[in-house]
Design a protein around this motif. Structure first.
Motif, PDB file in Angstrom:
ATOM      1  N   HIS A 185      29.990   1.175  33.298  1.00  0.00           N
ATOM      2  CA  HIS A 185      29.939   2.505  32.697  1.00  0.00           C
ATOM      3  C   HIS A 185      28.552   2.832  32.114  1.00  0.00           C
ATOM      4  O   HIS A 185      28.070   3.965  32.232  1.00  0.00           O
ATOM      5  CB  HIS A 185      31.002   2.584  31.599  1.00  0.00           C
ATOM      6  CG  HIS A 185      31.068   3.886  30.880  1.00  0.00           C
ATOM      7  ND1 HIS A 185      31.708   4.988  31.392  1.00  0.00           N
ATOM      8  CD2 HIS A 185      30.537   4.288  29.694  1.00  0.00           C
ATOM      9  CE1 HIS A 185      31.587   6.002  30.541  1.00  0.00           C
ATOM     10  NE2 HIS A 185      30.882   5.607  29.503  1.00  0.00           N
TER      11      HIS A 185
ATOM     12  N   HIS B 110      25.868   5.789  33.023  1.00  0.00           N
ATOM     13  CA  HIS B 110      25.149   6.742  32.151  1.00  0.00           C
ATOM     14  C   HIS B 110      23.681   6.841  32.566  1.00  0.00           C
ATOM     15  O   HIS B 110      23.108   7.932  32.608  1.00  0.00           O
ATOM     16  CB  HIS B 110      25.255   6.321  30.686  1.00  0.00           C
ATOM     17  CG  HIS B 110      26.472   6.868  29.990  1.00  0.00           C
ATOM     18  ND1 HIS B 110      26.714   8.223  29.898  1.00  0.00           N
ATOM     19  CD2 HIS B 110      27.501   6.254  29.356  1.00  0.00           C
ATOM     20  CE1 HIS B 110      27.852   8.407  29.231  1.00  0.00           C
ATOM     21  NE2 HIS B 110      28.357   7.229  28.906  1.00  0.00           N
TER      22      HIS B 110
ATOM     23  N   SER C 228      26.042   7.084  22.521  1.00  0.00           N
ATOM     24  CA  SER C 228      27.322   7.775  22.677  1.00  0.00           C
ATOM     25  C   SER C 228      28.269   7.360  21.564  1.00  0.00           C
ATOM     26  O   SER C 228      27.870   6.659  20.628  1.00  0.00           O
ATOM     27  CB  SER C 228      27.928   7.419  24.038  1.00  0.00           C
ATOM     28  OG  SER C 228      28.354   6.073  24.014  1.00  0.00           O
TER      29      SER C 228
ATOM     30  N   ASP D 267      30.933  11.598  29.282  1.00  0.00           N
ATOM     31  CA  ASP D 267      31.501  10.792  30.358  1.00  0.00           C
ATOM     32  C   ASP D 267      31.953  11.658  31.528  1.00  0.00           C
ATOM     33  O   ASP D 267      32.632  12.661  31.347  1.00  0.00           O
ATOM     34  CB  ASP D 267      32.697   9.982  29.826  1.00  0.00           C
ATOM     35  CG  ASP D 267      32.239   8.885  28.874  1.00  0.00           C
ATOM     36  OD1 ASP D 267      31.023   8.641  28.789  1.00  0.00           O
ATOM     37  OD2 ASP D 267      33.109   8.274  28.223  1.00  0.00           O
TER      38      ASP D 267
END
Ligand code: ZN
Lengths: 236, 354
Positions: free
Chosen positions: B130, B134, B155, B321
């Motif tokens: 993940h 980003h 984040s 996201d």
């Protein structure tokens, strides 16, 4: 018509492929790999061993639980994705129905019981009917002691199956001869039974909506229950 | 049973071209997203179903509620993503899904669906980190970033400064030693009685307050490394408000929000620029949901301008996201021949650097 069945609502996961002529391949595991790790290699193996491909499948059957939330979701997510990609119908069945179906020739009332953790069990009562089973009560979640009281208040003898029955054996054995315990081989719902039970629904074109299909939780998340209690609401 | 890791039968270099279509799936936290990206650069669709409303009552994300929402939202999200991209499943060349880090019950839904689709379509499955996703959101913006670059991933769940040498080659320079930036913003907002999610509320109120009203401590500003700490700052805000209330003084929420944001931004920008200088980086990239914070954007822009460093900040919808960034990262992995077996599972603690 070939149907793929996926059952992952308990610590045991299984897959099976079958048609109206019977199950032609299956795989099962109760320890080691997580359900998510097990499923696709197992399905692939079943297809490879029978010389089939994904596109030979005419329908996907999946166990919706009640059972372990995360485990059930692995199966339901896999089933939904397979049905969506293949554009084939999907049928969801309750895990408790599968347990009861497996012992449908018993002359007694059947009580299917699965461990729900947090000192509770999921359960439902069934009687055998021509060609299958008939559920007599709603799917419920409660403490095993309360279920025992429920059984004691019934006029007939009950045959109990599922890992929840075995886990709380002492509680149910207090009932004496009213409650007979099933054996280990019937302690988990299995994909074999799922395929057999789902096939008539495919033939009747009684499939579920792919978009609406979701696990049968029977219980809110712990956080929601806590929150409802704080606000003075009774958890639904 | 066949070894699932040995399923790479295609020659990736022969297969890859700029027309390659990757279906991306992202379910690591509270956004359900599906996207179709062409050639690793062009977004054909990027469908995002946010669950923010579902969690508002609880003042934070409830993992079980999030996982339940993903399994309901993902099927339509994928359907709409294909429709908007005007492609069918059978046009897809690979499926990329987020393996981790994130909430395990949430990740699992996306991983199970992504693997199943890849299996049926007989195309590669690519399990994406993940955080790496980003970074690749900057490959989808105009102009795309180039490696090497210093990158700040900031984040609700993560705060880290990494140097991206090339695809898959990262050097971790620093991160938060306690709370993630977005987490601290949300906690402070909650303490101040602001609506959930609190980060954007603090940012909005900051514009109305005086950022120099209260001098909150800039944690770790004198430390050598590039780590930051948000927990101390959060505690300082709480202590300050309690003291004010105890003394009967009036508490100005906009002043506190502005002063807190000012301290957080100064600390973060200071450490990020120090890391950029340390690495001799020629550019700076900021990604992740907190990149939407206006104070952070303008302070980082000013700092980069002073040093004549180009700054890359993807548009907001790519910073939060989304599955397009997962597909873009998946495309880069595909090009590098980096596939994942169908026996893979979600890893809630998947590290960026192995
Ligand atoms: Zn993120």
């Amino acid at each position: 018509m070939l149907v793929l069945g996926i059952e992952t609502s308990t610590p045991q996961a299984s897959v099976a492929i079958g048609s109206e002529q019977g199950v032609i391949a299956g795989a099962l595991v109760a320890r080691g790999a997580s359900h998510n790790e097990f499923l696709l290699p197992a399905i692939r193996w079943c297809l490879d061993e029978t010389g089939l491909g994904f596109r030979s499948l005419g329908g996907i059957a999946v166990s919706l639980g009640p059972g372990l939330f995360t485990g059930t979701r692995a199966g339901v997510a896999t089933a939904k994705a397979l049905a969506q990609t293949l554009s084939v119908p999907i049928v969801g069945m309750a895990s408790l129905d599968l347990l009861a179906y497996d012992i449908r020739y018993a002359p007694k009332t059947i009580c299917a019981v699965l461990d729900a953790r947090r000192s509770e069990v999921f359960h439902a009562f069934y009687r055998s009917s021509p060609g299958g089973i008939q559920r007599m009560t709603r799917y419920a979640v409660e403490r095993p002691e309360r279920l025992a009281i429920g059984i004691a208040s019934r006029p007939e003898e009950v045959l109990m199956v599922g890992n929840g029955a075995l886990l709380y054996r002492e509680v149910f054995e207090e009932l004496g001869s009213v409650a007979e315990m099933g054996t280990m081989s019937h302690s988990f719902p299995e994909a074999r039974a799922l395929v057999e039970l789902a096939l008539p629904r495919f033939f009747r074109e009684d499939s579920d909506s792919l978009f609406d299909l979701k696990p049968l939780y029977l219980r809110h998340s712990a956080k929601r229950i806590e929150w409802d209690l704080i606000r003075g609401k009774t958890p639904a | 049973m066949a070894n699932p890791a040995a399923e790479t039968k295609l020659d990736p270099f022969a297969e890859w071209d700029d027309a390659t279509l990757v279906l991306g799936i992202e379910t690591s936290c509270d956004e359900t997203s599906a996207a179709v990206v062409q050639g690793g650069r062009k977004i054909l669709s990027n469908v995002i179903a946010s669950q923010t409303d579902l969690h508002a009552d609880y003042g934070g994300i409830v993992p079980e509620i999030a996982a339940r929402a993903h399994i309901e939202a993902l099927t339509p999200a994928i359907g709409v993503a294909l429709l908007q991209a005007d492609v069918t499943f059978w046009d897809i060349d690979a499926v990329a899904g987020t393996l981790g880090p994130g909430l395990v019950g949430c990740l699992l839904v996306g991983v199970a669906e992504a693997k199943s689709m890849a299996a049926v379509l007989d195309v590669p499955f690519v399990g994406v980190n993940h955080l790496e996703g980003h970074l690749y959101s900057a490959m989808l913006s105009d102009p795309p970033v180039q490696w090497p670059s210093l990158a700040l991933i900031i984040s609700g769940g993560h705060t880290m400064t990494v140097y991206v040498k090339d695809h898959g080659s990262y050097e971790m320079l620093g991160g938060t030693v306690d709370d993630a930036a977005g987490e601290a913003f949300d906690k402070v907002a909650r303490f101040l009685g602001l609506d959930y999610p609190g980060g954007p509320e603090i940012d909005r109120l900051s514009l109305l307050g005086d950022p120099s009203a209260i001098r909150f401590p800039r944690a770790m500003s004198r430390d050598e490394g590039f780590d930051v700490s948000y927990s101390g700052l959060k505690t300082a805000v709480i202590n300050h408000v309690r003291k004010m209330e105890a003394s009967g003084a009036e508490v100005s929420v906009p002043d506190i929000a502005a002063s807190f944001q000012q301290a957080a931004v100064e600390m973060q920008v200071g450490k990020t620029m120090a890391a950029a200088e340390h690495m001799g980086s020629e550019r700076v990239l900021m990604c992740g949901g907190v990149a939407a914070n206006s104070g952070l954007r303008s302070a980082l822009a000013t700092a980069c301008e002073e040093r004549s460093l180009p700054l890359y900040v993807p548009p907001i919808e790519l910073c939060t996201d989304n599955a397009a960034m997962i597909a873009a990262c998946g495309s880069a992995m595909l090009r590098a021949g980096n596939y994942t077996g169908l026996g893979a599972s979600a890893d809630p603690n998947l590290p960026l650097i192995r």
